[in-house]
Each structure stands twice: as structure tokens, then as C-alpha cells.
Design a protein around this motif. Sequence first.
Motif, PDB file in Angstrom:
ATOM      1  N   ARG A  68       0.659  -1.014   0.199  1.00  0.00           N
ATOM      2  CA  ARG A  68       0.355   0.094  -0.261  1.00  0.00           C
ATOM      3  C   ARG A  68       0.374   0.891   0.158  1.00  0.00           C
ATOM      4  O   ARG A  68       1.848   1.546   0.927  1.00  0.00           O
ATOM      5  CB  ARG A  68      -0.919  -0.090   1.502  1.00  0.00           C
ATOM      6  CG  ARG A  68      -1.914  -0.944   1.858  1.00  0.00           C
ATOM      7  CD  ARG A  68      -2.457  -1.457   2.190  1.00  0.00           C
ATOM      8  NE  ARG A  68      -2.786  -0.800   3.456  1.00  0.00           N
ATOM      9  CZ  ARG A  68      -2.465  -0.056   4.811  1.00  0.00           C
ATOM     10  NH1 ARG A  68      -1.439  -0.434   5.282  1.00  0.00           N
ATOM     11  NH2 ARG A  68      -2.644   0.980   5.164  1.00  0.00           N
ATOM     12  N   TRP A  75       0.007   4.656  -0.721  1.00  0.00           N
ATOM     13  CA  TRP A  75      -1.382   5.896  -0.772  1.00  0.00           C
ATOM     14  C   TRP A  75      -0.712   6.805   0.114  1.00  0.00           C
ATOM     15  O   TRP A  75      -0.633   7.073   1.417  1.00  0.00           O
ATOM     16  CB  TRP A  75      -2.620   4.890  -0.798  1.00  0.00           C
ATOM     17  CG  TRP A  75      -2.948   4.786   0.073  1.00  0.00           C
ATOM     18  CD1 TRP A  75      -3.222   3.064   0.351  1.00  0.00           C
ATOM     19  CD2 TRP A  75      -4.096   5.177   1.311  1.00  0.00           C
ATOM     20  NE1 TRP A  75      -3.483   2.747   1.752  1.00  0.00           N
ATOM     21  CE2 TRP A  75      -3.853   4.143   2.630  1.00  0.00           C
ATOM     22  CE3 TRP A  75      -5.304   6.188   1.505  1.00  0.00           C
ATOM     23  CZ2 TRP A  75      -4.516   4.053   3.510  1.00  0.00           C
ATOM     24  CZ3 TRP A  75      -5.472   6.937   3.255  1.00  0.00           C
ATOM     25  CH2 TRP A  75      -5.300   5.527   3.976  1.00  0.00           C
ATOM     26  N   ASP A 101      -2.950   6.595  -4.935  1.00  0.00           N
ATOM     27  CA  ASP A 101      -3.350   5.092  -4.643  1.00  0.00           C
ATOM     28  C   ASP A 101      -1.667   4.749  -4.492  1.00  0.00           C
ATOM     29  O   ASP A 101      -1.595   3.351  -4.848  1.00  0.00           O
ATOM     30  CB  ASP A 101      -3.596   4.765  -5.303  1.00  0.00           C
ATOM     31  CG  ASP A 101      -3.739   4.486  -6.718  1.00  0.00           C
ATOM     32  OD1 ASP A 101      -3.108   5.344  -7.496  1.00  0.00           O
ATOM     33  OD2 ASP A 101      -3.841   3.110  -7.300  1.00  0.00           O
TER      34      ASP A 101
END
Length: 338
Positions: free
Chosen positions: A236, A238, A251
Motif C-alpha cells: 500500500r 497511498w 493510490d
Amino acid sequence: MPEPIRWGILSTANIATKVGSAIQSAANANLLAIASRCENKAREWAEVKGVPKYYGSYDSLLNDQEIDAVYIPLPPSMHAEWVIRSAEHGKHILCEKPIAANFSQASEMAQACRKHNLQLMDGVMWVHHQRTAVMKQIIEKGNLGSLRRIASAFTFNWDQIPEDNIRTKKELGGGSLGDLGYYCVRAILWAFEDLPERVFATVQNKSGVDFNVTAMLWFQEDRMATFDCGFDTVLRKWFEISGTKGSIVCDDFTVPTNDEARFWLHDPSGQAAVHKIKDCVQEINMIENFSQQVYLMKEKSLPIQTDWIDIAVNTQRVCHAINKSAEDSAIVNLVDIV
């Protein structure tokens, strides 16, 4: 066309390949030399990458009078020593993030570069992407209204912990906050253009380092930010920046997943418009921006870009406060981190 800025790299670390390629691709830079504590490694690296000079010690490279600027991709625990020594040898310095192992060291590094009138910048590539400038313009135009909240995450998952990785070695400055959370803290400071008044954080330690961190940061004017980082969750990268009239969602802010970088602008009704930016390589932009600054300092007597130094030191300061909060299980006021 002006003569390119001549670069050297201290260490053949993995990231040196990416940044070295960016130096070679930049329009205003020339990669002149590589150094390693093992001369054979330096020679092999130079031969493969087409670099004219190689050295079997970092000091030997710093003594090379032809080199204008150095890139330092050493472990964080070594940054302070070699940034200060580079400044003493008259080199402008691009230092890999985190800028230092702690706030005190970051301050000493900044002081040394200011003393010798040399530029210092940390190697946070995403801030040099054209997408970042576009998002900043949207914020500055007031499209989001008054900023209220920022949320961010940068994680990846290790199924098996690599014990030989510097990220798991406390003595080298390892840990998820410096490796990953540093990006989230930078995003928060970049958007709010301010320092938090206080922070609170929790941490899970594993293999002797902070394996994951979750933090809350409180700012003046009813603003707040949160982030998490760690080595135990799927990839991840973001952030969301929210105001009274709209929000930006990106993102993959640390590095675009595809050649076409994107982000979404949400209006007050929740409708989203996607923005796309093509043909930008952020690490090349970083090198060209730094090289242009060095050129202007050399040839036009321009002053140091103090904001580059300040944001690096302030990012380290906030990380220091977050570390202290996690260790003490208590809210930490930033005014106490001096």
C-alpha cells in the motif's frame, strides 16, 4: 549548454543502481565515479555501468577535485559521518532517506552543509514528480477548501523476515518508520506546510526494530493526520488529502505503479475526476533539479535552497517524536523535540 554537474556515489548499494542510472540519464549530470570499501566491487560496478572512475574507499572519492556532488546511499547510521565529511571536502550532497538515524544527527548534518555553503537534500523522489506539482497547484488554488485531514499508508509484506536486510538491523538505522513512514510524514508536511503540535504512536517491534507503526498527528487550525507503515501488510502506498470542499486521493504516491501516473480529485458531492500525467521519471527529475541548483550556486552565486534542508530535518524531527511516543506510550509535544 552548461557543463554537466559531475557526480560520485558512495557505495554500491542496490539503490545506487537506480539513482546512478538516473544520473546518467539526466540532461545536466554526469556520473564520474563510484566508491566502495571493497575496490573489486567498485571496479566491477564501474565496468558494468560504464562509469569512468572507481575508488576502494569513500575518502578517495571525496578527495577527487573533479566531483561536484555526491549521492550517499549508505545505511542511515552512516549518513551523519559521511554527509559531514563530504561537506568538509566541498561536495554538494544528495543523501538517501531517512536523512539520518535521529534528529540530532540531522541537525548536525544541516549545520555542516550551511557552514560550508553546500546544498543538502534527502532522496525523496516522489516530491520531484510532475504529478506532485499538479496536486500542489490544486491545493494552493483552494479546490479542496480549508484542509482538515490527511491519511496515508506505506506498507509491504514479508512472508519471511530477511535477517540480513539492513531494514531489520537496529544498529544500522533499520525499521519501518525510517524506511517507509518517512514518506508518509513527508506527505503530511508537504500538504499542510506546517509542523504538528503533538503526536501519538503505537509500534510493534520484531527482529529488534519497529516492524509496524501507526501514528496520529495534531496540527493547529483543527487539522489532523494519521498514517501507518510496516513490513507485515500487503503493498500500500497511498494518501488522501481532505478539505472542506474536496479531496485528493493518490493510490501510489511514493512511485507510480504504471508509466502513467494518476490521482483522483473528489468534489463536494463525491464525484471523482481522474488526472493523469505521462512521461515523467521522478528519479531523473530529482537529479536534474539538484544538479540545476548546484550549477546555479557554482556559476550564478545563488544561495542554498534552505527549504530542501529544512523539510528533511523537520521530517526527521517528526519521526523522532513519533519514535519517542511509541517508546513512552504517551503523547509527545513537538516543542520538546529540540
